[in-house]
Write an enzyme that holds these catalytic residues in place. Structure first.
Site, PDB file in Angstrom:
ATOM      1  N   ILE A  73      43.329  33.564  35.148  1.00  0.00           N
ATOM      2  CA  ILE A  73      42.645  33.881  35.678  1.00  0.00           C
ATOM      3  C   ILE A  73      42.922  35.073  35.968  1.00  0.00           C
ATOM      4  O   ILE A  73      42.651  35.970  37.283  1.00  0.00           O
ATOM      5  CB  ILE A  73      42.705  32.767  37.303  1.00  0.00           C
ATOM      6  CG1 ILE A  73      43.530  32.591  37.820  1.00  0.00           C
ATOM      7  CG2 ILE A  73      41.584  32.391  36.714  1.00  0.00           C
ATOM      8  CD1 ILE A  73      43.182  32.130  39.582  1.00  0.00           C
ATOM      9  N   GLY A  74      44.649  35.792  35.296  1.00  0.00           N
ATOM     10  CA  GLY A  74      44.698  36.861  35.359  1.00  0.00           C
ATOM     11  C   GLY A  74      46.332  36.491  35.207  1.00  0.00           C
ATOM     12  O   GLY A  74      47.245  36.001  34.584  1.00  0.00           O
TER      13      GLY A  74
ATOM     14  N   GLY B  19      50.319  39.883  35.296  1.00  0.00           N
ATOM     15  CA  GLY B  19      50.151  40.767  36.386  1.00  0.00           C
ATOM     16  C   GLY B  19      52.025  40.699  36.076  1.00  0.00           C
ATOM     17  O   GLY B  19      51.926  40.664  34.172  1.00  0.00           O
ATOM     18  N   GLY B  20      52.397  41.889  36.323  1.00  0.00           N
ATOM     19  CA  GLY B  20      53.865  42.287  35.889  1.00  0.00           C
ATOM     20  C   GLY B  20      54.640  41.347  35.673  1.00  0.00           C
ATOM     21  O   GLY B  20      55.639  41.553  34.873  1.00  0.00           O
TER      22      GLY B  20
ATOM     23  N   GLY C 120      54.671  37.675  35.233  1.00  0.00           N
ATOM     24  CA  GLY C 120      53.965  36.540  34.450  1.00  0.00           C
ATOM     25  C   GLY C 120      52.206  36.968  34.168  1.00  0.00           C
ATOM     26  O   GLY C 120      51.259  36.966  34.854  1.00  0.00           O
TER      27      GLY C 120
ATOM     28  N   VAL D 250      48.382  34.134  35.392  1.00  0.00           N
ATOM     29  CA  VAL D 250      48.543  33.445  36.879  1.00  0.00           C
ATOM     30  C   VAL D 250      47.318  32.020  36.003  1.00  0.00           C
ATOM     31  O   VAL D 250      46.539  32.782  35.298  1.00  0.00           O
ATOM     32  CB  VAL D 250      48.184  34.439  37.144  1.00  0.00           C
ATOM     33  CG1 VAL D 250      46.861  33.532  38.924  1.00  0.00           C
ATOM     34  CG2 VAL D 250      48.719  35.867  37.773  1.00  0.00           C
TER      35      VAL D 250
ATOM     36  N   LYS E 276      51.599  30.284  39.119  1.00  0.00           N
ATOM     37  CA  LYS E 276      52.224  31.854  38.333  1.00  0.00           C
ATOM     38  C   LYS E 276      53.289  31.762  37.927  1.00  0.00           C
ATOM     39  O   LYS E 276      53.974  30.970  38.293  1.00  0.00           O
ATOM     40  CB  LYS E 276      52.567  32.986  39.696  1.00  0.00           C
ATOM     41  CG  LYS E 276      52.815  34.304  39.113  1.00  0.00           C
ATOM     42  CD  LYS E 276      52.857  35.665  40.266  1.00  0.00           C
ATOM     43  CE  LYS E 276      51.775  35.627  40.507  1.00  0.00           C
ATOM     44  NZ  LYS E 276      50.780  37.238  41.330  1.00  0.00           N
TER      45      LYS E 276
ATOM     46  N   ASP F  60      56.048  45.303  47.162  1.00  0.00           N
ATOM     47  CA  ASP F  60      54.267  46.006  46.427  1.00  0.00           C
ATOM     48  C   ASP F  60      53.228  45.603  46.834  1.00  0.00           C
ATOM     49  O   ASP F  60      52.185  45.489  46.286  1.00  0.00           O
ATOM     50  CB  ASP F  60      54.770  44.806  44.659  1.00  0.00           C
ATOM     51  CG  ASP F  60      54.787  45.311  43.702  1.00  0.00           C
ATOM     52  OD1 ASP F  60      54.397  46.393  43.470  1.00  0.00           O
ATOM     53  OD2 ASP F  60      54.297  44.910  42.825  1.00  0.00           O
TER      54      ASP F  60
END
Ligand SMILES: *[C@@H]1O[C@H](CO)[C@@H](O)[C@H](O)[C@H]1NC(C)=O
Ligand SMILES: *[C@@H]1O[C@H](CO)[C@@H](O)[C@H](O)[C@H]1NC(C)=O
Ligand SMILES: *[C@@H]1O[C@H](CO)[C@@H](O)[C@H](O)[C@H]1NC(C)=O
Ligand SMILES: *[C@@H]1O[C@H](CO)[C@@H](O)[C@H](O)[C@H]1NC(C)=O
Ligand SMILES: *[C@@H]1O[C@H](CO)[C@@H](O)[C@H](O)[C@H]1NC(C)=O
Ligand SMILES: *[C@@H]1O[C@H](CO)[C@@H](O)[C@H](O)[C@H]1NC(C)=O
Ligand SMILES: *[C@@H]1O[C@H](CO)[C@@H](O)[C@H](O)[C@H]1NC(C)=O
Length: 926
Positions: A618-619, A621-622, A624, A626, A645, A741
C-alpha cells in the site's frame, strides 16, 4: 375536537414504543461549565451528582477567595456553598464563561450563600446585602440576601450570542457582591421557546410534588440539571397519586421534564376543583410578567367508564384552557406563549367538567419572568480579538464582560462606535501598559480599528504584516518598544500614500534597506518576516546527500542480528528507556491502546502470515515498503487491519539499541499518534506493525493522489492540523521525542478523517536540554529547519518548522518546494511570504476550497505558520502554543460555518405550532 385530540394521543403512544427501546444510561455532562467560586486555583471536586466543579481562576481575574464561617458549615450544605468569591473592589466584576456555542440555548444558574464569610454579621446582624447580577449587558436579577444561612439561586434560560457568556456582579452600594457557584448547562434548541435571541427568561418558581419533603431532583435525573424542589406544603384536602412506571417524553417535547419529577401528582380528595398557583404582584418584581408551564401526566390506567377531564381557570371565572384530558404516562404540558401581565393577582385553578368522573390533578409547574435584551453588544469577532489580546498580555484593568457595553462600563483604553448594532471597537490605547512579548496577531482581527497605540511598552519580535490588512486603520503608534524590523512594506506604502500615520522608532526604518539586517543594535537578531528564508532549498539540497551518505555508511556497517523471535527476553527488558516506563504519568492525553498489548514481537514468518505473503503493497517510503495485513487477536477472537512496514538495511546503532527503541515505541499511546502494535527484527530487516489508517495520508488528500482524493474543506483541514499538532505536542512534552520527519505524508487519517502522526520511528530520545547530534539529522527536503542544517542540531523547534510548512500546505494545497518560472525552484515559505507582503492572501488559498472559509481563521493559521517557520528557532512557538492557536482558529471557523447555515430553528420558535399532545393557549392581556 375530542376526536382530533384522540388521534394525536394515539400517535404519541405509538411513538412511545420507539422511545422505550432507546439506549438509557447516565446522561452526558458534555458542555457543562460548573464553577465552585472562591476555591483555590486549580482545585476541583466531583459532587454527589457526578458533576465536576472546578475553581474559578480560568473564568475571572478579579475578586478574593473567601470561606463561610465555621458555624454555617455542616454536612447538609452543598460543598459549592462553603467557599465564595467576593468583590470588594471595582463596581463591575465579570465571569467569562467559555467555551460556549453561539446560538445554542443554555440554562445558567448562579448560587449565593452568605454564611457570614466576611465576619460582618456578628457586628450588624440585620444587614442585608443587595447587588445586581447581569448576563452580558442586561440586568438578570437584583440579588437580595437577608438570611445568612439560606442558599439563593438565580436561574435563566438564555441564548448565547457569541462564543462566550459573561456574568457580571455590579456593586450598587448596598453591600459587597459575592458568589458561591456558577453553572452553565446546554439545553436543546427547541426547549423553552420563550427564550429567543432578544429575550431570555428568568426562573421565578419551579415545583414538583414528590411526597418526601425537602427532596431535590436534578442531574442525572434531569439531564439538563434543572433543580426541582418538592412542594412541602401540600394542603390537607389534597392527596398524592404516583407511579413507578417511566414517563415518556411526548413527541417534540419542548420542556422535557424528567420522568422522576412527573411520577407524582397532587389531586383534591373530595372537591372537583383545586387552586394550585397564586402569584401576587407584591411577591414579584414591580410590574411582573409571567410565563407559566403546567405539567400534566395521567398516572392511573383508567377503565373505560372513567373520565378525567378538566379546564384551567384564571381568577376563578376566566376559562384559560378548554376541557382537557391528560395522556397516560406521556409527558404533557400547557404553557403560555405570551406573558401574563397587568393583574394584581394571578390565581390558577383546575376545575373538573361535568362529564368528568375523576378530580383534576397536576404533576409539576414552572413560572418564568421575561428578561428583555438590549442587544447592545460588541461585534463578536471584535470581542473575540480583544479578549485574545487581553489574554496574551494579561491585561487587568477593568477588562471584563462586554468590551463596549454598557457604555459606562466600556473597557479602559478602548473607543467604540455605537452608531450601528453591534458596536465596533475603533481604537485601542495600550500605551505604557507594560506589554511584553510579540505584537498580538489578534490586533489585525479588529477590522473596524482606526487607531492602535502600543507605544512605551516592552514589545519584541517583528511587526505583523497582517496589521496592513485593517483597511480602516489611520494611526499606528509603535514607538519606544524593542521591536525588530523590517517594517512591512504594505504598512510603509499606506503611510507613504497618506492613509496611515505610522510612528515607529527610526532604527526600524533603516532595516528596510536592501542590506538588511542593518546595524542598529535591535536589528542584529532580526527575523525578517517578509524577506526570510533566503535560500533554504539550496542548502537542503546540498546537505541532504551528505547526510544520507553518512546514514548509508553506518547502515552498511551494522552487525547482523539474530533471527526474529529468538531474541532472549532479558535483552529487551533492560533496554526500555525510562521515558516510557509509565506512559500514564506523562502529560498530554495518553489513550488506551486499541489492541491488547500482549503481542509485541513478531517473527518474520508471522509477518508473512499477517500480510498474506506480503501480497498487498500500500505504499513505499524512504525506509521501506508498506504492506496491508490482518492481525488475529487470540484473546478477543477478532481480526484487526494493520499496516506492516518492512525496512531493509535500517539500523545505524546496532540491533540491541534498535530493539530497545522499537520496544519503547510500542509504549507510546496518544489518540493522535499512530500506534506501533509490534515489531520484528530479522537480520537487516526491521518489520514494524502499525495500526491501519484507512483514509491514507494528508499528503494524498491534498493532492488527489493514490485515489483517496476528497476535497477537504477548511474546517476539516483545521481539525486535522489541530489533531496532528496535538500528537506532536504530546511527543514533545509527554515523551521528549523529536519526530524529525514531520510532513503531510506522515499525517495519516482514520475512517472519520481523524489525524494521527506516523513514523516517529526515526525519533530519538532527547535528554533535558541537550540537542541531538547531526548523525541522525534526517528529514525530507522542503520540511527541514534551515537553522538545524547550519547548527547541525535538531530540537523540537525543528519539528515546529516542519509543522509550519505543513500548515502552509494545508492553506495553499501546494507542495513545499515549487517550480518557479524556468529552472528556478522556490520554497513554499518564501512563495507565501511574497503574497503576504503584497497583502493578497486570498490569491494563495487553495482553490479547491472554492472560497468557502472564514478569512480570519485562515489569517490566524497563516500567521501561525509564518511564526513556526521563522528562521531562528527561538522565534518559533512551541507545539503547545500552536495547539492553542489552532483551537482558537477552529472555533472561529466553526462559528463562521454555523452563522452561514440557516437559522431555521430560531424562526421556528416564534411560530405557534401544535405537536404531539401539546396544547398551548395565549394568555389574555388586560
Ligand atoms: C482535578 O484535580 C486533580 C488533582 O486534585 C487533578 O489531577 C485533575 O487534573 C483535576 N482535573 C481537572 C479537570 O482540572
Ligand atoms: C446545616 O446548616 C444550615 C445552614 O446553617 C441549617 O439551615 C441546617 O439546619 C443545618 N443542618 C443540620 C443537619 O445541622
Ligand atoms: C413503587 O415502588 C416502591 C418500592 O419498590 C413501592 O414501595 C411502592 O409501593 C411502588 N409504588 C407504586 C405506585 O407502585
Ligand atoms: C374553579 O375552581 C375554583 C377553585 O375551586 C373556584 O374558585 C372557581 O369558582 C371555579 N370556577 C368555575 C367556573 O367553576
Ligand atoms: C359531555 O359529554 C357529552 C358527550 O360526550 C358532550 O356532548 C357534552 O358536550 C359534554 N359536556 C361537557 C360539559 O363537556
Ligand atoms: C521594560 O522592562 C524593564 C524590565 O524588564 C522595566 O524596567 C521597564 O520599566 C519596562 N519598560 C516599560 C516601558 O514598561
Ligand atoms: C502615538 O502617535 C499618535 C500619532 O502621532 C499620537 O496621536 C499619540 O499621542 C502617540 N501616543 C503617545 C503615547 O505618544
Amino acid at each position: 375536537m375530542t376526536a382530533w385530540k384522540f388521534a394525536i394521543t394515539a400517535v404519541a403512544v405509538a411513538f412511545s414504543f420507539v422511545a422505550i427501546v432507546q439506549v438509557r444510561g447516565q446522561p452526558s455532562t458534555e458542555g457543562f461549565i460548573s464553577i465552585d467560586c472562591g476555591t483555590p486555583d486549580g482545585y476541583n471536586h466531583t459532587d454527589n451528582t457526578n458533576i465536576q466543579y472546578v475553581s474559578d481562576d480560568q473564568y475571572i481575574d478579579s475578586g478574593v477567595n473567601k470561606r463561610i464561617a465555621q458555624n454555617y458549615i455542616n454536612s447538609s450544605i452543598p460543598i459549592q456553598d462553603v467557599t465564595a468569591r467576593s468583590f470588594p473592589s471595582g463596581s463591575r466584576n465579570c465571569y467569562t464563561l467559555k467555551p460556549v456555542t453561539a446560538d445554542q440555548k443554555y440554562l445558567l444558574r448562579a448560587t449565593f450563600m452568605y454564611g457570614n464569610y466576611d465576619g460582618q454579621q456578628s457586628e450588624n446582624p440585620n444587614t442585608s446585602i443587595q447587588f445586581d447580577l447581569y448576563i452580558g449587558v442586561d440586568l438578570w436579577k437584583t440579588v437580595n440576601i437577608s438570611d445568612a444561612s439560606a442558599e439563593y439561586r438565580v436561574e435563566a434560560i438564555t441564548l448565547a450570542l457569541a462564543d462566550f457568556i459573561s456574568v457580571c456582579l455590579i456593586n450598587t452600594g448596598s453591600g459587597t457582591p459575592f458568589i458561591s457557584a456558577l453553572e452553565l448547562r446546554p439545553i436543546k434548541p427547541a426547549m423553552y421557546p420563550e427564550a429567543v435571541a432578544n429575550q431570555s427568561i428568568v426562573l421565578y418558581l419551579r415545583r414538583t410534588y414528590k411526597p418526601s419533603s425537602n427532596q431535590i431532583f436534578r442531574f442525572p435525573d434531569d439531564p439538563y440539571d434543572r433543580i426541582w424542589a418538592s412542594y412541602t406544603e401540600i394542603p390537607s384536602d389534597w392527596t398524592t397519586i404516583s407511579t413507578n412506571a417511566t414517563i415518556q417524553d411526548n413527541q417534540n417535547d419542548r420542556f422535557n421534564a424528567p420522568s422522576t419529577v412527573l411520577q407524582t401528582a397532587v389531586t383534591p380528595i373530595r372537591s372537583p376543583t383545586m387552586t394550585f398557583l397564586q402569584l401576587d404582584r407584591e411577591s414579584g418584581p414591580t410590574a411582573p410578567q409571567y410565563y407559566v408551564v403546567f405539567y400534566f401526566t395521567e398516572l392511573q390506567s383508567l377503565n373505560t367508564n372513567a373520565v378525567r377531564e378538566f379546564s384551567i381557570y384564571f381568577d376563578g371565572s376566566y376559562q384559560w384552557h378548554a376541557p382537557y384530558r391528560p395522556a397516560y404516562l406521556i409527558s404533557d404540558y400547557i404553557y403560555s406563549i405570551s406573558p401574563w401581565y397587568g393583574y394584581a393577582h394571578y390565581i390558577f385553578s383546575l376545575n373538573a367538567t361535568a362529564n368528568s368522573t375523576l378530580p383534576p390533578f397536576i404533576n409539576a409547574f414552572e413560572v418564568y419572568t421575561p428578561m428583555f435584551l438590549s442587544n447592545a453588544v460588541t461585534d463578536v469577532s471584535d470581542a473575540d480579538a480583544i479578549m485574545a489580546v487581553k489574554a496574551q498580555y494579561q491585561v487587568k484593568r477593568n477588562w471584563m464582560g462586554d468590551p463596549c457595553n454598557p457604555t459606562e462600563y466600556a473597557w479602559d483604553g478602548l473607543n467604540c462606535s455605537y452608531t450601528a448594532s453591534p458596536s465596533r471597537i475603533t481604537s485601542v490605547n495600550l500605551s505604557s501598559s507594560r506589554l511584553a512579548g510579540r505584537i498580538s496577531d489578534s490586533f489585525s482581527m479588529l477590522q473596524a480599528m482606526e487607531s492602535i497605540d502600543l507605544s512605551n511598552n516592552n514589545l519584541t519580535g517583528g511587526i505583523p504584516y497582517s496589521l496592513a490588512n485593517i483597511s480602516s486603520l489611520q494611526v499606528l503608534n509603535l514607538t519606544n518598544n524593542n521591536l525588530s524590523g523590517p517594517v512591512p512594506d504594505a504598512l510603509l506604502k499606506k503611510a507613504d500614500a497618506g492613509l496611515l500615520i505610522l510612528r515607529v522608532d527610526d532604527y526600524l526604518l533603516l532595516c528596510n534597506a536592501s542590506t538588511c539586517p542593518c546595524n542598529g543594535s535591535s536589528c542584529q537578531n532580526t527575523i525578517s518576516t517578509v524577506k526570510k528564508i533566503p535560500k533554504p532549498v539550496i542548502v537542503i539540497l546540498a546537505v541532504i546527500p551528505a547526510i544520507l551518505l553518512a546514514v548509508l555508511v553506518l547502515t552498511l556497517a551494522i552487525t547482523r542480528g539474530t533471527m526474529c523471535g529468538k531474541l532472549p527476553d532479558s535483552h529487551h527488558d533492560s533496554f526500555v528507556p525510562p521515558y516510557v516506563e509509565n506512559p500514564s504519568e506523562t502529560p498530554g492525553e495518553p489513550e488506551e491502546p486499541w489492541i491488547p498489548r500482549t503481542k509485541r514481537r513478531f517473527t518474520y514468518m508471522e509477518l508473512n502470515n499477517v500480510t498474506n505473503n506480503f501480497s498487498r503493497v500500500i505504499g513505499s517510503g524512504g525506509f521501506g515498503v508498506v504492506y496491508h495485513g490482518y492481525l488475529e487477536n487470540e484473546t478477543e477472537k477478532n481480526v484487526t487491519e494493520v499496516t506492516v512496514k518492512v525496512c531493509h538495511e535500517i539500523s545505524s546503532q546496532g540491533t540491541k539499541q534498535l530493539h530497545a527503541e522499537a520496544e519503547s515505541l510500542t509504549h507510546v499511546f496518544h489518540k493522535n499518534l499512530v500506534s506501533l502494535v509490534g515489531y520484528c527484527m530479522d537480520g537487516d530487516k526491521l518489520g514494524l506493525v502499525y495500526e491501519y489508517m484507512p483514509q491514507g495520508s494528508l499528503h494524498d488528500h491534498l493532492r488527489g493522489t493514490s485515489g483517496v482524493f476528497r476535497a477537504l474543506n477548511w474546517g476539516e483541514r483545521l481539525r486535522i492540523a489541530l489533531e496532528a499538532a496535538q500528537g506532536l505536542d504530546y511527543m514533545h512534552t509527554g515523551c521528549q521525542i523529536v519526530h524529525r520527519d514531520v510532513k503531510t505524508s506522515n499525517i495519516l487519517l482514520g475512517q472519520n478523517l481523524e489525524a494521527k502522526i506516523a513514523d516517529f520511528g526515526l525519533a530519538k530520545m532527547i535528554g533535558g536540554n541537550e540537542h541531538v547530534s547531526l548523525m541522525s539529522v534526517c528529514g525530507t527536503p522542503g520540511y527541514i529547519d534551515p537553522e538545524s542544517l547550519r547548527t547541525l542540531r535538531l530540537t523540537e523547534k525543528s519539528d515546529v518548522y516542519s509543522f509550519g510548512v505543513v500548515l502552509l500546505e494545508i492553506i495553499t494545497g501546494e507542495l513545499p518546494i515549487l517550480q518557479g518560472q524556468g529552472e528556478e525552484i522556490i520554497h513554499l515559505v518564501k512563495h507565501v511570504s511574497q503574497f503576504i507582503a503584497r497583502g493578497d492572501i486570498k490569491e494563495i488559498v487553495d482553490s479547491a476550497l472554492r472560497g468557502e472559509y472564514d478569512l480570519n481563521s485562515v489569517w490566524k493559521v497563516m500567521d501561525m505558520a509564518m511564526r513556526c517557520t521563522a528562521e531562528a528557532a527561538v522565534e518559533r512557538p512551541t507545539m503547545t502554543e500552536v495547539v492553542m492557536q489552532l483551537k482558537d482558529s477552529l472555533i472561529t471557523e466553526t462559528t463562521h460555518a454555523k452563522s452561514k447555515s440557516s437559522y431555521g430553528d430560531s424562526s421556528e420558535t416564534s411560530q405557534i405550532s401544535i405537536s404531539g399532545t401539546t396544547t398551548m393557549s395565549i394568555g389574555p392581556s388586560s
